[in-house]
Design an enzyme around this catalytic site. Structure first.
Site, PDB file in Angstrom:
ATOM      1  N   CYS A   1       0.817  -1.213   0.000  1.00  0.00           N
ATOM      2  CA  CYS A   1       0.000   0.000   0.000  1.00  0.00           C
ATOM      3  C   CYS A   1       0.857   1.272   0.000  1.00  0.00           C
ATOM      4  CB  CYS A   1      -1.005  -0.014   1.156  1.00  0.00           C
ATOM      5  SG  CYS A   1      -2.396   1.110   0.833  1.00  0.00           S
TER       6      CYS A   1
ATOM      7  N   ASP B   1      -3.301   1.605   9.999  1.00  0.00           N
ATOM      8  CA  ASP B   1      -4.539   2.382  10.156  1.00  0.00           C
ATOM      9  C   ASP B   1      -5.024   2.368  11.592  1.00  0.00           C
ATOM     10  OD1 ASP B   1      -4.650   1.495   7.072  1.00  0.00           O
ATOM     11  OD2 ASP B   1      -5.745   3.366   7.393  1.00  0.00           O
TER      12      ASP B   1
HETATM   13  P1  RI2 Z   1       0.075   6.552   6.660  1.00  0.00           P
HETATM   14  C1  RI2 Z   1      -3.741   3.733   4.276  1.00  0.00           C
HETATM   15  O1  RI2 Z   1      -5.138   3.580   4.236  1.00  0.00           O
HETATM   16  C2  RI2 Z   1      -2.992   2.426   4.105  1.00  0.00           C
HETATM   17  O2  RI2 Z   1      -3.653   1.321   4.680  1.00  0.00           O
HETATM   18  C3  RI2 Z   1      -1.710   2.760   4.822  1.00  0.00           C
HETATM   19  O3  RI2 Z   1      -0.952   1.619   5.178  1.00  0.00           O
HETATM   20  C4  RI2 Z   1      -2.251   3.485   6.020  1.00  0.00           C
HETATM   21  O4  RI2 Z   1      -3.319   4.288   5.515  1.00  0.00           O
HETATM   22  C5  RI2 Z   1      -1.296   4.331   6.791  1.00  0.00           C
HETATM   23  O5  RI2 Z   1      -0.827   5.390   6.017  1.00  0.00           O
HETATM   24  P2  RI2 Z   1      -6.067   4.279   3.084  1.00  0.00           P
HETATM   25  O6  RI2 Z   1      -6.485   5.636   3.622  1.00  0.00           O
HETATM   26  O7  RI2 Z   1      -0.706   7.177   7.772  1.00  0.00           O
HETATM   27  O8  RI2 Z   1      -5.249   4.378   1.829  1.00  0.00           O
HETATM   28  O9  RI2 Z   1       1.365   5.939   7.141  1.00  0.00           O
HETATM   29  O10 RI2 Z   1      -7.247   3.358   2.942  1.00  0.00           O
HETATM   30  O11 RI2 Z   1       0.299   7.481   5.492  1.00  0.00           O
END
Ligand code: RI2
Length: 317
Positions: free
Chosen positions: A125, A194
């Site tokens: 991701c 998350d």
């Molecule tokens: P940072 C994202 O969720 C991903 O799951 C990623 O690993 C997590 O947030 C943490 O991201 P989404 O909003 O806070 O893309 O480290 O569903 O940037």
């Protein structure tokens, strides 16, 4: 409008959505007029509640909103006039924003110390905090290589790959299902977060738990980059973290669905990685093994002032 930007993932990433919500609430608090403190506070609280509901899994969102509201509520409950409640809300939002940005930098510095020269890293991701570690390791001349899986259905792995490659890091993309073929080539896995539950389990983008299982099987180190505001205090009382179900159109186009009306879809955005598959969390307060999350929750709760990580504020509803 801010709600829609969160819901449709124009803004995504747990840290970014937290900061976006804090900014939106700060702007709302700045621009809202009311005749009485009660009227003003009801409006700000309602705006906060709406923002909180935009995405259910990433606890960074309610924690950020709660943090901002906590400052305003303290002023409201002490009988302050509208101007003071407004200022307290704005100050809390600014504190959160400064602390959140600083946390990503510190996580990069702490995490990079765990990276060895020539390490190959698999990531899943698009995590700002995980990227901060990889960029810092690169800055330190560690000569790392990174393998990004695509992270269907929204291909957030491409975004990570583009960022790392543009930064000068040796970067490769693989499809999600090729991960097992590549895990033996990796020295470590680094992912973002998350939410973290009281027992140290990790909630992150769907597919994370499969990568963790592979790392566990192959004895590859699995580290998680996570600001402490990703800790979900409601799990202390046994509440489960809700897994967001997203639109099936992220998985297949409308035309295909119309041609195959009997096919059902299920599109969970996150999954749960058990604590035994996580080696450690890299937080802005240091490295924490999954078994240490409960102690960190207690520490965060004890701090009542002078730090963004106020457990009491996170509990606020
Ligand atoms: P940072 C994202 O969720 C991903 O799951 C990623 O690993 C997590 O947030 C943490 O991201 P989404 O909003 O806070 O893309 O480290 O569903 O940037």
């Amino acid at each position: 409008m801010a709600f829609d930007a969160l819901k449709t993932m124009q803004v995504h990433g747990a840290g970014r959505i937290a900061r976006f919500a804090a900014q939106a609430l700060r702007d709302y608090a700045s621009n809202t007029e009311a005749k009485t403190p009660k009227e003003y506070w009801d409006l700000v609280q309602t705006a906060g509640e709406r923002l909180r509901s935009a995405r259910p899994t990433a606890v960074s969102l309610p924690n950020a909103v709660n943090y901002v509201l906590y400052g305003g509520r303290t002023a409201f409950e002490s009988g302050s006039p509208v101007a003071d409640i407004r200022q307290a809300t704005i100050d809390s939002a600014n504190d959160f924003l400064v602390g959140s940005i600083a946390a990503v930098k510190v996580i990069g510095e702490i995490g990079a110390k765990r990276i060895k020269n020539g390490d190959t890293i698999i990531t899943h991701c698009n995590s700002e905090a995980a990227i901060s570690i990889m960029k810092t390791a690169h800055d330190l001349g560690r000569g790392i290589k990174v393998i990004c899986d695509e992270t269907r259905p929204r291909y957030q792995g491409r975004k990570t790959a583009a960022t790392l490659a543009d930064y000068g890091i040796d970067t490769t993309i693989i499809i999600d299902s090729a991960c097992r073929l590549f895990i033996d080539k990796a020295d470590r896995v680094i992912v973002g977060c998350d939410a973290i539950s009281a027992n140290g389990a990790l909630v992150n983008k769907v597919g994370t738990s499969q990568v963790a299982l592979l790392a566990h099987e192959s004895r590859v180190n699995f580290m998680v980059a996570a600001e402490t505001y990703k800790i979900d205090f409601k799990t202390l009382t046994g509440e489960l973290i809700e897994i967001e179900e997203r639109d099936a159109l992220e998985v297949a186009p409308k035309e295909w669905m119309t041609q195959h009306p009997n096919v059902k879809f299920h599109n969970p955005a996150f999954d749960v990685t058990p604590p035994q598959f996580v080696d450690f969390y890299v937080t802005e307060k240091g490295l924490i093994p999954p078994g240490g999350i409960l102690a960190m929750m207690k520490e965060l709760y004890r701090y009542s002032d002078g730090s963004m990580s106020i457990g009491k504020a996170f509990f606020y509803q």
